[in-house]
Scaffold this active site. Structure first.
Site, PDB file in Angstrom:
ATOM      1  N   HIS A 115       7.904  -2.455  -1.318  1.00  0.00           N
ATOM      2  CA  HIS A 115       6.904  -3.289  -0.639  1.00  0.00           C
ATOM      3  C   HIS A 115       6.156  -4.201  -1.606  1.00  0.00           C
ATOM      4  CE1 HIS A 115       4.035   0.106  -1.622  1.00  0.00           C
ATOM      5  NE2 HIS A 115       3.221  -0.909  -1.812  1.00  0.00           N
ATOM      6  N   ASP A 145      11.409   3.007  -0.245  1.00  0.00           N
ATOM      7  CA  ASP A 145      10.343   2.146  -0.761  1.00  0.00           C
ATOM      8  C   ASP A 145      10.417   2.038  -2.283  1.00  0.00           C
ATOM      9  OD1 ASP A 145       8.224   0.393  -0.568  1.00  0.00           O
ATOM     10  OD2 ASP A 145       6.695   1.954  -0.659  1.00  0.00           O
ATOM     11  N   SER A 221       0.372   0.247  -6.572  1.00  0.00           N
ATOM     12  CA  SER A 221       1.701   0.486  -6.004  1.00  0.00           C
ATOM     13  C   SER A 221       2.791   0.141  -7.009  1.00  0.00           C
ATOM     14  CB  SER A 221       1.901  -0.352  -4.748  1.00  0.00           C
ATOM     15  OG  SER A 221       1.116   0.127  -3.687  1.00  0.00           O
TER      16      SER A 221
END
Length: 483
Positions: A115, A145, A221
């Protein structure tokens, strides 16, 4: 029934590493409580000094096309008028985002989140020493992911983080989160492992997360969750928050999953996960009682694909998979994770409750078969299905499409918006065609042969989002569907 439950519980305990005692054994690892103030007054600086140079900042740019007026993007407007108007032409703007990554190979191979780079037209990596490099995507996997990037630093050897065995992480272990929160630059936060094997978060298809209370914020992230041995325990990927900032509940993808994606990226360049060939459901408390188990846990097999590794190993409907390679299976996502992290062709031992007894079954994992061949075809001819792209479902193709591997038939992959099917939406991507004008549809060849031209009407059956529908098209006049 109580005696039966006791017998099953006893058998699970006897098997040891194969079932319910896995967690208990983990906590038998020798850990000493600090005995003096000197032992308590420790610094994480040596770990940070080793790990931080391998954590990078990632900046992406994406060109976004938008209309001057929101009216032209309204679904109702689009349905009736499409793109036929020349006014209100799309204008372009550049949207940026940020995240983090971890160098895992000295030649510039980097792991981050899917992402973080999803849809990016440009990806820039900034090293800890502030040097900047353009990156290319080697492999991008939305289901885990995770994404693998590559930067070119010539012959220079970059600092890396080794990947730990994340199955050895314990609740209470001290961890550090290193990343680029809010784009302010590399930041280190500390905490402990709050939980392991979190599987019900809905973050990815193979959710099996390490939970930590180390502060993880937007921008972290793709960054590193590091253990006190200086190795990578996981990739920080999500937080539980009502405000968007850290509430002390962060989730990291375990390093063992990172290893499987990295292995595919470096060896084949394409990720095809090993296949067990079963459909099942998590054993809840009510199911456990009916099966004679004294607690919830395991996966009840509902279906076995013929000729699959599970079928060849003798698994059958009604069996309960309790453990994979000595690791306890709590639920279906946990089973999927365990299988996905193993290598194709490897032999793995399952602990299976079958006919009242715990048994060991050795399964040789294989890649899901592509039978029949997908035969992706764009239909043509004078019929309402002209411009629709279809293909044959198979376990391999289903995995790519992220649908139930047991689904069979002909699936709609794409619908040309300029055709009647696109304008009136009587077929949608994901629909599975079952029959047309009385002919059963099992392969693309069946569909092509059944589509007569200039018919007065076309009656067809399909499955859409799990529901069976029967539809009728009268060309240039009407269209309707019913359950």
């Amino acid at each position: 029934m109580k005696q039966f439950a006791k017998r099953v519980s006893l058998m699970i305990a006897v098997i040891g590493g194969l079932a319910g005692t896995a967690h208990a054994q983990d906590y038998e690892v020798t850990r000493e409580v600090p005995q003096s103030g000197t032992q308590v007054q420790l610094s994480y600086a040596p770990v940070v000094r080793e790990a931080a140079p391998a954590v990078v900042n990632i900046y992406t740019k994406q060109v976004v096309r938008s209309r001057r007026s929101a009216l032209f993007d309204d679904p109702l407007f689009q349905r009736f008028f499409g793109d036929q108007f020349s006014f209100g032409m799309p204008e372009e703007r550049v949207r940026g985002s940020l995240g983090s990554g971890v160098i895992v190979r000295p030649n510039g191979v980097i792991v981050t989140n899917h992402h973080v780079i999803d849809g990016a037209d440009e990806i820039q990596v900034v090293l800890a020493d502030r040097r900047e490099f353009d990156a290319r995507v080697v492999l991008d996997d939305a289901r885990t992911d995770l994404a693998i990037l590559q930067i070119d630093t010539g012959d220079e050897t970059l600092p890396t983080l080794g990947l730990s065995d994340s199955d050895n992480v314990l609740v209470g272990d001290i961890v550090l989160a290193i990343g680029n929160p809010f784009g302010i630059g590399q930041t280190v936060t500390g905490g402990i492992v709050s939980a392991t094997a979190r599987t019900q978060q809905g973050i990815s298809d193979f959710g099996f997360f390490i939970q930590t209370d180390a502060a993880v914020n937007p921008g972290n992230s793709g960054g590193a969750l590091v253990g006190m041995n200086g190795e990578l325990l996981g990739i920080n990927t999500a937080i539980y928050s009502r405000t968007g900032a850290s509430n002390g509940i962060g989730f990291a993808i375990p390093a063992n999953m990172v290893k499987s994606v990295l292995r595919a990226a470096l060896n084949e360049g394409q990720l095809v996960r090993p296949w067990l060939g079963v459909n099942g459901q998590s054993v809840t408390g009510d199911l456990a009682a009916s099966l004679g188990l004294d607690r919830a846990g395991g996966v009840l097999v509902d279906d076995v694909f013929p000729g699959s590794p599970a079928a060849l190993a003798g698994l059958k409907v009604g069996d309960v998979i309790m453990a994979v390679a000595g690791k306890e299976v709590i639920d279906e996502p946990g089973l999927n994770f365990r299988v996905a992290t193993l290598e194709n062709g490897s032999d793995v031992t399952l602990a299976v409750l079958s006919e009242g007894f715990i048994q060991e079954r050795t399964v040789t994992l294989a890649l899901p078969p592509e039978e029949p061949k997908r035969n992706v075809t764009k239909l043509d001819g004078r019929n309402p299905f002209q411009g629709v792209t279809v293909g044959n479902l198979s376990p391999r193709f289903n995995d790519e499409l992220q649908v139930d591997p047991f689904l069979k038939g002909v699936v709609v992959l794409e619908v040309d918006r300029r055709t009647p099917a696109g304008r009136y939406q009587f077929l949608l991507p994901g629909d599975i065609l079952l029959g047309i004008n009385g002919a059963r549809i099992e392969r693309v060849e069946d569909l092509s042969a059944s589509l007569g031209e200039d018919e007065e009407r076309y009656v067809y059956q399909l499955r859409r989002r799990g529901q069976a529908l029967e539809c009728m098209i009268v060309p240039n006049r009407s269209f309707r569907c019913r359950q």
